[in-house]
Design an enzyme around this catalytic site. Structure first.
Site, PDB file in Angstrom:
ATOM      1  N   LYS A  32       0.905  -1.255   0.030  1.00 29.41           N
ATOM      2  CA  LYS A  32      -0.032   0.118  -0.056  1.00 29.41           C
ATOM      3  C   LYS A  32       1.104   1.162  -0.047  1.00 29.41           C
ATOM      4  O   LYS A  32       1.454   1.719   0.964  1.00 29.41           O
ATOM      5  CB  LYS A  32      -0.906  -0.186   1.053  1.00 29.41           C
ATOM      6  N   PRO A  54       1.835   5.296  -1.098  1.00 31.85           N
ATOM      7  CA  PRO A  54       1.034   6.808  -0.682  1.00 31.85           C
ATOM      8  C   PRO A  54       0.186   7.200  -1.717  1.00 31.85           C
ATOM      9  O   PRO A  54       0.556   6.890  -3.001  1.00 31.85           O
ATOM     10  CB  PRO A  54       2.032   7.741  -0.293  1.00 31.85           C
ATOM     11  N   GLU A  58      10.109   1.826  10.572  1.00 32.33           N
ATOM     12  CA  GLU A  58      11.068   2.773  10.615  1.00 32.33           C
ATOM     13  C   GLU A  58      10.294   4.150  10.688  1.00 32.33           C
ATOM     14  O   GLU A  58       9.615   4.458   9.665  1.00 32.33           O
ATOM     15  CB  GLU A  58      11.784   2.655   8.942  1.00 32.33           C
ATOM     16  N   LEU A  59      10.407   4.647  11.907  1.00 33.76           N
ATOM     17  CA  LEU A  59       9.668   5.836  12.235  1.00 33.76           C
ATOM     18  C   LEU A  59      10.207   7.045  12.236  1.00 33.76           C
ATOM     19  O   LEU A  59      11.367   7.321  11.608  1.00 33.76           O
ATOM     20  CB  LEU A  59       8.985   5.506  13.665  1.00 33.76           C
ATOM     21  N   CYS A 100      13.442  11.690   6.664  1.00 35.49           N
ATOM     22  CA  CYS A 100      13.241  11.246   7.875  1.00 35.49           C
ATOM     23  C   CYS A 100      14.665  11.064   8.851  1.00 35.49           C
ATOM     24  O   CYS A 100      14.733  11.211   9.831  1.00 35.49           O
ATOM     25  CB  CYS A 100      12.884   9.577   8.030  1.00 35.49           C
ATOM     26  N   GLU A 137       9.537  16.744  15.298  1.00 32.61           N
ATOM     27  CA  GLU A 137      10.052  16.844  13.901  1.00 32.61           C
ATOM     28  C   GLU A 137       9.401  17.830  12.900  1.00 32.61           C
ATOM     29  O   GLU A 137       8.498  17.598  12.838  1.00 32.61           O
ATOM     30  CB  GLU A 137      10.239  15.416  13.322  1.00 32.61           C
TER      31      GLU A 137
END
Length: 475
Positions: A175, A177, A250-251, A284, A380
């Protein structure tokens, strides 16, 4: 270049369009132009994808590694052959300069090439046992995998997950974006062109919450890989608990940059500023919190501000543009609110600080003397904003670098070897760059610690995350 407007889902080897499905507009963030209408997957579509992946998995798992590798190499060749066209679509959807976008496509191709070969190096081990006995440890594919990827590096992050999962022998439902469908559809086209068996890879666009809940509720899915925000990652972890599904997360990050007074300041600034404003700061691992040793702090602010003011902002399709727009209109007020809060708390705007008044463009910005209680020192920004503070010594620098609950990437610049070794050991991050920003590659693990997630992508670790360990004992 002409944008590919015929957007579709890819399920069980078949492309399906808008007929009978809800659609959403895809918008060019640089112009506000509607590029196309994107068909959104229904629950019936997701069920079809699940059952196709389930049917395809046993055959793909049993496919010999040479055949798997050949298909991945062919997919890589397709991406490289069509990199300029795919990159142009990416720029029109996401905004980054077309040179960066084309480079991202080549990076995606590299992932397929590298994992095609890494699959052949997937060795187990034999344990020491008495004569007549054997104990071996082997790795096997985990099963059907669901991947969720963001819009900032849409094709590269998708390829990083899909190439590793397919190399491991898993079937995949991805899935991607909704903001960037044409460029990610190119991955499905590449795999189709390479001869990947039908059902081994599905690409479904749709409402993120509905799609994630539906796929993760299914016992067919055994592994989930997600790249995105901390909040969504925690939400998906909760969904995964019911089915005890394996996770790679992976944040978000808030990367510190420690600059010591022994560096060549001009040469260091020439590295820092382009990296900060790459992809409009929507990265990120973007360097964001700049901690600079006291003796060079004023010169650092002056040099950073001068270089920031020279960054060429514009439509990513135009020649000479160094920074494009933010990817969508939601980012502008979010970034501006953080800057306004910092000013109210006493910070100084050394460069930029404002929207540019047309479409989604925002000035490259440097905030000096940012207080620790400013939101931007703790949240962030995911935009073209750098914040800077002075520090006195190594202990203070480490304290500030490790202050937040995030630990994805961190950077440091020093010419003192002992200090560099200490920084590498003591900074709490999954990846540390000393005097450079080259922390992401096909052969290196990429992942964070603390609230920045767990598990790695890239390298042999990226293959292992789609595998289970089995010990076999014979006598």
């Amino acid at each position: 270049m002409t944008y590919q407007t015929d957007l579709k889902l890819f399920i069980d080897g078949v492309w399906s369009g808008a007929e009978g499905r809800d659609c959403m507009p895809v918008t060019n963030p640089a112009t506000g132009e509607t590029l196309a209408q994107l068909p959104m997957a229904s629950k019936a579509d997701l069920d079809a994808a699940l059952h196709a992946a389930e049917r395809a998995y046993p055959k793909w798992r049993a496919t010999d590694v040479e055949t798997r590798a050949a298909i991945l190499h062919k997919a890589a060749a397709y991406l490289k052959k069509n990199a300029k066209e795919i990159g142009a679509s990416l720029t029109q959807e996401q905004g980054k300069p077309v040179k960066e976008a084309v480079g991202e496509v080549y990076g995606a191709a590299q992932m397929f090439d590298w994992y095609a070969e890494e699959a052949k190096r997937d060795y187990g081990r034999t344990l020491v046992r008495p004569v007549g006995q054997r104990s071996i440890v082997t790795r096997q594919p985990v099963g059907v995998v669901a991947t969720f990827t963001p819009w900032n590096f849409p094709i590269y992050l998708l390829a990083k997950k899909v190439a590793a999962a397919l190399a491991a022998g898993c079937s995949v439902i991805s899935k991607p974006p909704e903001e960037t469908p044409a460029c990610v559809n190119a991955v499905a086209k590449a795999l189709e062109d390479a001869g990947l068996p039908a059902g081994t890879f599905q690409l479904v666009h749709g409402d993120p919450d509905m799609v994630s809940r539906h796929l993760m509720a299914s016992p067919i899915v055994r592994k989930v890989s997600f790249t995105g925000s901390v909040g969504v990652g925690k939400h998906l972890m909760g969904l995964a608990a019911d089915g005890l599904k394996r996770l790679t997360l992976e944040l978000g990050g808030h990367a510190p940059v420690l600059v010591f007074d022994d560096v060549d300041l001009d040469a260091t600034l020439d590295k820092l500023v382009p990296q900060k404003f790459r992809n409009a700061g929507q990265v990120c691992v973007s360097p964001t919190r700049f901690y600079v040793q006291e003796g060079i702090y004023d010169d650092f602010i002056k040099g950073f501000a001068e270089r920031t003011a020279r960054v060429q902002v514009g439509n990513g399709m135009d020649d000479g543009v160094q920074m494009g727009p933010l990817a969508h209109e939601r980012r502008l007020p979010a970034v501006h609110d953080l800057i306004t809060d910092a000013k109210a708390k006493g910070a100084r705007i050394a460069a930029g600080g404002e929207p540019m008044g047309n479409a989604n463009f925002f000035q490259p910005t440097l905030i000096a003397d940012a207080p620790l209680d400013a939101r931007i020192m703790n949240e962030e920004p995911f935009g073209p904003v750098a914040v800077a503070r002075p520090f006195k010594d190594l202990d203070e620098a480490l304290e500030q670098a490790n202050r937040l609950p995030f630990g994805l990437a961190a950077f440091a610049f020093t010419n003192q070897l002992q200090r560099a070794n200490i920084l590498g050991d003591m900074i709490e991050a999954g990846m540390v760059g000393i005097n450079n920003f080259a922390i992401s590659g096909a052969d290196t693990p990429f992942g964070g610690v603390k609230d920045s997630g767990f598990g790695s992508e890239g390298g042999k670790e990226g293959l292992e995350t789609y595998q289970v360990v089995k010990a076999i004992h014979m006598s």
